[in-house]
Design a protein around this motif. Structure first.
Motif, PDB file in Angstrom:
ATOM      1  N   TYR A   1       0.831  -1.206   0.000  1.00  0.00           N
ATOM      2  CA  TYR A   1       0.000   0.000   0.000  1.00  0.00           C
ATOM      3  C   TYR A   1       0.867   1.259   0.000  1.00  0.00           C
ATOM      4  N   ALA A   2       1.860   1.275   0.895  1.00  0.00           N
ATOM      5  CA  ALA A   2       2.693   2.472   1.040  1.00  0.00           C
ATOM      6  C   ALA A   2       3.508   2.721  -0.227  1.00  0.00           C
ATOM      7  N   ALA A   3       4.089   1.661  -0.778  1.00  0.00           N
ATOM      8  CA  ALA A   3       4.975   1.848  -1.924  1.00  0.00           C
ATOM      9  C   ALA A   3       4.217   2.366  -3.136  1.00  0.00           C
ATOM     10  N   VAL A   4       2.997   1.863  -3.326  1.00  0.00           N
ATOM     11  CA  VAL A   4       2.267   2.230  -4.540  1.00  0.00           C
ATOM     12  C   VAL A   4       1.434   3.489  -4.332  1.00  0.00           C
ATOM     13  N   GLU A   5       0.718   3.549  -3.199  1.00  0.00           N
ATOM     14  CA  GLU A   5      -0.306   4.593  -3.095  1.00  0.00           C
ATOM     15  C   GLU A   5       0.083   5.776  -2.206  1.00  0.00           C
ATOM     16  N   VAL A   6       1.045   5.573  -1.280  1.00  0.00           N
ATOM     17  CA  VAL A   6       1.416   6.686  -0.411  1.00  0.00           C
ATOM     18  C   VAL A   6       2.691   7.359  -0.911  1.00  0.00           C
ATOM     19  N   TRP A   7       3.781   6.545  -0.973  1.00  0.00           N
ATOM     20  CA  TRP A   7       5.055   7.147  -1.372  1.00  0.00           C
ATOM     21  C   TRP A   7       5.153   7.319  -2.882  1.00  0.00           C
ATOM     22  N   LYS A   8       4.372   6.545  -3.623  1.00  0.00           N
ATOM     23  CA  LYS A   8       4.420   6.560  -5.086  1.00  0.00           C
ATOM     24  C   LYS A   8       5.864   6.464  -5.597  1.00  0.00           C
ATOM     25  N   LEU A   9       6.513   5.364  -5.198  1.00  0.00           N
ATOM     26  CA  LEU A   9       7.896   5.129  -5.622  1.00  0.00           C
ATOM     27  C   LEU A   9       7.966   5.096  -7.146  1.00  0.00           C
ATOM     28  N   PRO A  10       9.089   5.556  -7.681  1.00  0.00           N
ATOM     29  CA  PRO A  10       9.213   5.539  -9.145  1.00  0.00           C
ATOM     30  C   PRO A  10       9.048   4.116  -9.686  1.00  0.00           C
ATOM     31  N   ARG A  11       8.368   3.997 -10.785  1.00  0.00           N
ATOM     32  CA  ARG A  11       8.073   2.733 -11.472  1.00  0.00           C
ATOM     33  C   ARG A  11       7.075   1.871 -10.717  1.00  0.00           C
ATOM     34  N   VAL A  12       7.307   1.690  -9.394  1.00  0.00           N
ATOM     35  CA  VAL A  12       6.398   0.833  -8.629  1.00  0.00           C
ATOM     36  C   VAL A  12       4.985   1.402  -8.645  1.00  0.00           C
ATOM     37  N   GLN A  13       4.877   2.730  -8.689  1.00  0.00           N
ATOM     38  CA  GLN A  13       3.541   3.329  -8.613  1.00  0.00           C
ATOM     39  C   GLN A  13       2.674   3.001  -9.822  1.00  0.00           C
ATOM     40  N   LYS A  14       3.276   2.451 -10.874  1.00  0.00           N
ATOM     41  CA  LYS A  14       2.459   2.047 -12.016  1.00  0.00           C
ATOM     42  C   LYS A  14       1.682   0.772 -11.716  1.00  0.00           C
ATOM     43  N   LEU A  15       2.146   0.019 -10.712  1.00  0.00           N
ATOM     44  CA  LEU A  15       1.438  -1.198 -10.340  1.00  0.00           C
ATOM     45  C   LEU A  15       0.088  -0.833  -9.749  1.00  0.00           C
ATOM     46  N   PRO A  16      -0.874  -1.765  -9.847  1.00  0.00           N
ATOM     47  CA  PRO A  16      -2.150  -1.516  -9.176  1.00  0.00           C
ATOM     48  C   PRO A  16      -1.946  -1.528  -7.668  1.00  0.00           C
ATOM     49  N   GLY A  17      -2.555  -0.577  -6.969  1.00  0.00           N
ATOM     50  CA  GLY A  17      -2.392  -0.501  -5.526  1.00  0.00           C
ATOM     51  C   GLY A  17      -3.304  -1.473  -4.807  1.00  0.00           C
ATOM     52  N   LEU A  18      -3.040  -1.632  -3.526  1.00  0.00           N
ATOM     53  CA  LEU A  18      -3.818  -2.562  -2.711  1.00  0.00           C
ATOM     54  C   LEU A  18      -5.306  -2.212  -2.726  1.00  0.00           C
ATOM     55  N   THR A  19      -5.621  -0.939  -2.490  1.00  0.00           N
ATOM     56  CA  THR A  19      -7.036  -0.570  -2.393  1.00  0.00           C
ATOM     57  C   THR A  19      -7.731  -0.726  -3.743  1.00  0.00           C
ATOM     58  N   ALA A  20      -7.014  -0.384  -4.822  1.00  0.00           N
ATOM     59  CA  ALA A  20      -7.618  -0.516  -6.148  1.00  0.00           C
ATOM     60  C   ALA A  20      -7.983  -1.971  -6.418  1.00  0.00           C
ATOM     61  N   VAL A  21      -7.048  -2.888  -6.065  1.00  0.00           N
ATOM     62  CA  VAL A  21      -7.294  -4.307  -6.326  1.00  0.00           C
ATOM     63  C   VAL A  21      -8.464  -4.804  -5.489  1.00  0.00           C
ATOM     64  N   VAL A  22      -8.446  -4.469  -4.196  1.00  0.00           N
ATOM     65  CA  VAL A  22      -9.512  -4.966  -3.319  1.00  0.00           C
ATOM     66  C   VAL A  22     -10.863  -4.408  -3.761  1.00  0.00           C
ATOM     67  N   GLN A  23     -10.888  -3.114  -4.070  1.00  0.00           N
ATOM     68  CA  GLN A  23     -12.145  -2.501  -4.516  1.00  0.00           C
ATOM     69  C   GLN A  23     -12.706  -3.209  -5.745  1.00  0.00           C
ATOM     70  N   GLU A  24     -11.795  -3.461  -6.694  1.00  0.00           N
ATOM     71  CA  GLU A  24     -12.221  -4.110  -7.928  1.00  0.00           C
ATOM     72  C   GLU A  24     -12.713  -5.531  -7.645  1.00  0.00           C
ATOM     73  N   TRP A  25     -11.995  -6.211  -6.762  1.00  0.00           N
ATOM     74  CA  TRP A  25     -12.265  -7.623  -6.519  1.00  0.00           C
ATOM     75  C   TRP A  25     -13.626  -7.828  -5.854  1.00  0.00           C
ATOM     76  N   VAL A  26     -13.995  -6.943  -4.911  1.00  0.00           N
ATOM     77  CA  VAL A  26     -15.251  -7.146  -4.187  1.00  0.00           C
ATOM     78  C   VAL A  26     -16.367  -6.257  -4.720  1.00  0.00           C
ATOM     79  N   SER A  27     -16.111  -5.594  -5.848  1.00  0.00           N
ATOM     80  CA  SER A  27     -17.124  -4.688  -6.366  1.00  0.00           C
ATOM     81  C   SER A  27     -18.243  -5.471  -7.045  1.00  0.00           C
ATOM     82  N   ARG A  28     -19.497  -5.023  -6.799  1.00  0.00           N
ATOM     83  CA  ARG A  28     -20.615  -5.684  -7.475  1.00  0.00           C
ATOM     84  C   ARG A  28     -20.675  -5.262  -8.933  1.00  0.00           C
TER      85      ARG A  28
END
Lengths: 272, 269
Positions: free
Chosen positions: A28-55
């Motif tokens: 979560y921190a690497a992708v969505e908080v710190w937005k590390l270079p390159r890593v931030q292109k990956l899907p973040g934890l919240t994005a994945v969970v939201q998508e996964w449990v979304s109706r």
């Protein structure tokens, strides 16, 4: 119950929680908080969970869509068919290779020449030889599991102490009886080690085959989601594959344990 | 099977079986023109004789050998990284109960994800395709090596450690004199299995990610196979398959030989 209670009193569940918390927190921190270079292109934890449990998922694949289960079912069926074929053909061939020196000396060289070729190198050939979309994928999955199963069964037969066979023959056992009562049970631990590895490589090559040529299935999901830039779906596919792969190996392990209860008992009593 | 001497009869039989195998393949592949109908499956294969001719021609071209080199580098890079990171991690997991309790469950959850499922994520994160392929190769060997090292330490007879401790050995002594030598055989097994997996993975990664050519010369043996398939050059596919088989075999036997040398006390005893 008592075992669960003791487990809860020990440190392991809490350490486990800490471990997962650290892992998910780092993601979560690497992708969505710190937005590390390159890593931030990956899907973040919240994005994945939201998508996964979304109706109503943005990219059309979540726990609530029928398509998700269709993909899972297709992959599971392919692995199931390939694994059963590999067991049905590999175990008898392995028994024959281990049991008869003639068979081994004639067949094993061809086997050993074909075995170092990686499964994925078979992809184009199987696309040429087998028509349709389904057979090549199943064939690739099958061949991966087949080599492992056969080899382990052969090693299992060779691991049997010769004196058991001699004792059985000495007491008047026929060849069939020796095979049924000495060779097969004796090779069983190795056979199940082989099947354990086989189910793992079956998933491995299934994913590869589906990525290259599938029209359905989890490997296909991962590859097309990448092509369509639907990054959260990639991670959903990965997690699903990990979960199902884990469950299938647990099932194989359980079957092994049920079939080899004599061995569990032997191990528990220290081999006496 | 390495190292075991084959009897003369076994060698003769091996030769017979391989000749029969190639003969059936050749006849099957030529069954269309020969018998007027194609044998199922075999009829669509490339002919072994044509493959050998193509191979002889390709062996004189630099691009073919650059493909070898490219795949070799990727395997070597991934494998070396897996050893360098995997062995310490395995030892640390075995040494500290707290560390194991924290890290191992996460490790076990990630492990069943097939390495190839990582391909898109790797391409997104790593700046070059080369690094992405090497990363996937690394993943293939990494888990096996860690599990083997961990298993090796845990199968160690604790009486050895207790005996050393009661004779006044320090933590460092126990680690260097007992744990490390006891783990070497498992490390060797893990490495032997791991190098096999890296070849499996590198081929797949090269095929899926569509590896670009290294210096415009060769893009790896997996890429060679895939490009030949797309180009309809079916004989070259088989050349690629055989080349990878040979390369994988060479690497495995090199690792195994190195391993036997490192654990020489096991064979001499």
């Amino acid at each position: 119950m008592a075992r669960a209670a003791r487990w809860l009193r020990g440190p392991s569940p809490y350490l486990m929680l800490v471990g997962f918390a650290l892992f998910l927190g780092a993601w979560y921190a690497a992708v969505e908080v710190w937005k590390l270079p390159r890593v931030q292109k990956l899907p973040g934890l919240t994005a994945v969970v939201q998508e996964w449990v979304s109706r109503n998922p943005t990219y059309g694949l979540s726990l609530f869509t029928a398509e998700y289960y269709d993909h899972i079912w297709v992959s599971v069926r392919r692995v199931g068919i390939a694994f059963l074929l590999a067991t049905g053909l590999g175990v008898p061939l392995g028994l024959a290779l281990g049991w008869s020196r003639d068979v081994r000396e004639y067949v094993f060289p061809v086997f050993e020449v074909l075995r170092p070729v990686p499964i994925l190198a078979w992809v184009p050939i199987s696309l040429i030889v087998f028509k349709g979309a389904e057979t090549p994928v199943v064939f690739l999955t099958f061949i991966a599991a087949f080599f492992v199963t056969t080899l382990n069964t052969m090693l299992g037969v060779q691991s049997i102490d010769r004196t058991y066979v001699r004792a059985a023959v000495c007491l008047g056992a026929s060849r069939i009886q020796v095979l049924r009562d000495v060779v097969i049970p004796g090779a069983l631990p190795f056979i199940f080690t082989g099947l354990q590895i086989a189910i793992g490589v079956a998933w491995f090559s299934l994913v590869a085959a589906e990525m290259v040529s599938g029209e359905y299935g989890l490997g296909y999901v991962i590859n097309t989601s990448y092509a369509k830039i639907q990054y959260p779906t990639i991670v959903i596919g990965m997690i699903t594959l990990g979960l199902i792969g884990y469950v299938t190996s647990a099932i194989v392990r359980l079957c092994g344990r049920l079939l080899m209860q004599w061995r569990e008992r032997e191990l528990a009593t220290g081999g006496r | 099977m390495a190292g075991r001497r084959l009897s003369g009869r076994a060698l003769r039989r091996a030769a017979v079986s391989l000749v029969v195998f190639v003969a059936i393949w050749e006849l099957g592949a030529r069954s269309g023109p020969l018998f007027g109908f194609k044998l199922p499956w075999l009829g669509d294969l490339p002919h072994p004789s044509a493959v050998v001719l193509i191979w002889a021609r390709m062996a004189t071209e630099a691009a073919y050998w650059y493909s070898w080199l490219a795949s070799f580098w990727r395997v070597l890079g991934g494998f070396a990284a897996a050893m360098v990171l995997g062995i310490p991690l395995g030892l640390a997991l075995a040494a500290s109960r707290t560390f194991r309790g924290t890290v191992f469950p996460v490790f076990e959850v990630i492990r069943p994800i097939p390495p190839l499922a990582w391909v898109p994520a790797a391409i997104i994160v790593w700046p070059t395709q080369e690094l992405a392929i090497t990363f996937i190769t690394f993943l293939g060997a990494f888990f096996t090596i860690v599990i083997n090292v961990l298993g090796g330490v845990r199968s160690l007879d604790t009486r050895f450690v207790q005996a050393a401790r009661s004779l006044g050995a320090s933590n460092a002594d126990v680690f260097r004199r007992i744990i490390l030598p006891a783990t070497v055989p498992s490390i060797v097994v893990g490495a032997a299995v791991g190098i096999g997996i890296t070849w499996e993975v590198v081929v797949a990664a090269e095929m899926i990610s569509g590896a670009s050519k290294v210096g415009g010369k060769g893009a790896g043996l997996g890429h060679l196979i895939w490009a030949s398939y797309l180009g309809g050059d079916y004989n070259q596919i088989v050349v690629g398959m055989v080349s990878i088989g040979i390369a994988g075999y060479l690497c495995s036997s090199a690792v195994r030989r190195l391993g036997t040398w490192l654990t020489s006390w096991q064979t001499t005893r």
